[in-house]
Design an enzyme around this catalytic site. Structure first.
Site, PDB file in Angstrom:
ATOM      1  N   GLU A  18       0.839  -1.212   0.099  1.00  0.00           N
ATOM      2  CA  GLU A  18      -0.107  -0.019  -0.117  1.00  0.00           C
ATOM      3  C   GLU A  18       0.824   1.360  -0.046  1.00  0.00           C
ATOM      4  O   GLU A  18       2.033   1.066   0.254  1.00  0.00           O
ATOM      5  CB  GLU A  18      -0.817  -0.060   1.446  1.00  0.00           C
ATOM      6  CG  GLU A  18      -2.366  -0.431   1.192  1.00  0.00           C
ATOM      7  CD  GLU A  18      -3.117   0.494   0.159  1.00  0.00           C
ATOM      8  OE1 GLU A  18      -2.634   1.399  -0.457  1.00  0.00           O
ATOM      9  OE2 GLU A  18      -4.123   0.202   0.063  1.00  0.00           O
ATOM     10  N   ARG A  54      -8.311   1.659  12.749  1.00  0.00           N
ATOM     11  CA  ARG A  54      -7.043   2.101  12.463  1.00  0.00           C
ATOM     12  C   ARG A  54      -7.078   3.235  11.374  1.00  0.00           C
ATOM     13  O   ARG A  54      -8.112   3.352  10.695  1.00  0.00           O
ATOM     14  CB  ARG A  54      -6.120   0.912  11.763  1.00  0.00           C
ATOM     15  CG  ARG A  54      -6.754   0.024  10.371  1.00  0.00           C
ATOM     16  CD  ARG A  54      -5.649  -0.701  10.063  1.00  0.00           C
ATOM     17  NE  ARG A  54      -6.173  -1.424   8.978  1.00  0.00           N
ATOM     18  CZ  ARG A  54      -6.095  -1.032   7.606  1.00  0.00           C
ATOM     19  NH1 ARG A  54      -5.734   0.447   7.421  1.00  0.00           N
ATOM     20  NH2 ARG A  54      -6.245  -1.987   6.746  1.00  0.00           N
ATOM     21  N   ASP A  72      -9.767   1.519  -4.917  1.00  0.00           N
ATOM     22  CA  ASP A  72      -8.864   1.550  -3.942  1.00  0.00           C
ATOM     23  C   ASP A  72      -7.991   3.053  -3.745  1.00  0.00           C
ATOM     24  O   ASP A  72      -8.716   4.014  -4.022  1.00  0.00           O
ATOM     25  CB  ASP A  72      -7.890   0.290  -4.069  1.00  0.00           C
ATOM     26  CG  ASP A  72      -7.442  -0.056  -2.635  1.00  0.00           C
ATOM     27  OD1 ASP A  72      -7.011   1.043  -1.900  1.00  0.00           O
ATOM     28  OD2 ASP A  72      -7.133  -1.214  -2.303  1.00  0.00           O
ATOM     29  N   ASN A  85      -6.187   4.564   7.522  1.00  0.00           N
ATOM     30  CA  ASN A  85      -6.221   3.901   6.206  1.00  0.00           C
ATOM     31  C   ASN A  85      -5.490   5.137   5.220  1.00  0.00           C
ATOM     32  O   ASN A  85      -4.471   5.742   5.652  1.00  0.00           O
ATOM     33  CB  ASN A  85      -7.498   3.478   5.759  1.00  0.00           C
ATOM     34  CG  ASN A  85      -7.391   2.412   4.705  1.00  0.00           C
ATOM     35  OD1 ASN A  85      -6.412   1.627   4.793  1.00  0.00           O
ATOM     36  ND2 ASN A  85      -8.164   2.619   3.458  1.00  0.00           N
ATOM     37  N   ASN A 118     -10.440   5.507   1.365  1.00  0.00           N
ATOM     38  CA  ASN A 118      -9.240   5.043   0.474  1.00  0.00           C
ATOM     39  C   ASN A 118      -8.824   6.458  -0.384  1.00  0.00           C
ATOM     40  O   ASN A 118      -8.569   7.095   0.404  1.00  0.00           O
ATOM     41  CB  ASN A 118      -9.791   4.047  -0.365  1.00  0.00           C
ATOM     42  CG  ASN A 118      -8.863   2.674   0.105  1.00  0.00           C
ATOM     43  OD1 ASN A 118      -7.563   2.814   0.310  1.00  0.00           O
ATOM     44  ND2 ASN A 118      -9.575   1.495   0.235  1.00  0.00           N
TER      45      ASN A 118
END
Length: 265
Positions: free
Chosen positions: A15, A91, A189, A93, A139
């Site tokens: 990522e 959490r 994404d 992102n 995202n």
């Protein structure tokens, strides 16, 4: 367009690719492993590079600025920690910086439960401000060339939203558009903006990156990848003419999954 794998390490969930122009290196993370990778680019391949390890999932790294570890944002210069006010098990992102240096970052539930995520605005020394609630998997995040529009992906409902953005205050204005992207299992994404203001969006479970016009939602170009789960992308190289794409090996035995790819445009 030439597409090829340029680094041999397979990430469970690669990522947050970012190009560090000052060092001529690509930086990316392997989220569940808590690793930040950094590797130099010789125009053809990334070198072996280095790995920094953190005590928790690392969904976001902006070189020299901030690293997200779980729900905590670690500012790097000067060093300071900011905890997002999220429930246990949540959490950070994806995220990005506006022109004033504010960090806009998403938060999500560990199990990606619908409606449990949010989008936050964070500045060192100030309490985080929630800009959007009831999200699912916040995202990709980019700004228009003039900084006046925010483009933001929520992978849960598969949407790309376009908001007016006040650079002075860091507040969101009205939502101008909301486009639904992907088909079948494919979900939008991470993404990157090109100099023309078009968006390159990785489609998780879609095996491709698409170039999208944020004004119309139309797909302008498609790059097919050997890996089913592309996660995010960024422009890099000396001329910023290479699109680096991270992918995930999660749930796949294919040796091509989880690698970093370069697309020469």
């Amino acid at each position: 367009m030439l597409v090829e794998a340029v680094h041999g390490h397979r990430c469970e969930l690669g990522e947050s690719p970012r190009w560090d122009a000052a060092r001529g290196e690509l930086v990316w993370t392997d989220v569940p492993a808590g690793r930040v990778h950094r590797a130099g680019w010789d125009g053809r391949r990334l070198d072996a590079g280095t790995v920094a390890e953190y005590p928790g999932p690392v969904p976001l790294c902006l070189p020299g600025v901030v690293v997200a570890v779980g729900p905590t944002l670690w500012w790097l210069d000067p060093v300071a920690a900011v905890e997002l006010p999220v429930p246990p098990g949540h959490r950070c992102n994806d995220g990005g910086l506006d022109r004033r240096g504010r960090l806009l970052v998403g938060s999500m539930a560990g199990d990606a439960a619908a409606g449990q995520g949010a989008l936050w605005s964070v500045e060192p020394g100030s309490a985080p401000r929630r800009l959007i609630g009831a999200a699912t998997v916040p995202n990709g995040l980019c700004f228009s060339p003039d900084g006046g529009l925010l483009y933001w992906v929520d992978s849960g409902p598969r949407t790309l939203s376009v908001f007016e953005y006040d650079q002075g205050t860091g507040e969101l204005g009205r939502r101008r558009a909301r486009w639904r992207l992907g088909d079948g299992a494919a979900k939008p994404d991470g993404m990157a903006a090109d100099p023309d203001g078009m968006l390159w969006i990785a489609l998780w479970d879609g095996g491709r990156v698409v170039r999208v016009d944020p004004a119309t939602g139309a797909t302008l170009a498609t790059v097919e990848l050997p890996a089913d789960k592309p996660t995010a992308c960024c422009f890099g190289g000396p001329g910023r003419d290479v699109l680096f794409v991270t992918t995930a090996a999660r749930g796949s035995d294919d040796p091509r999954a989880g690698l970093v790819y370069a697309v020469r445009l």
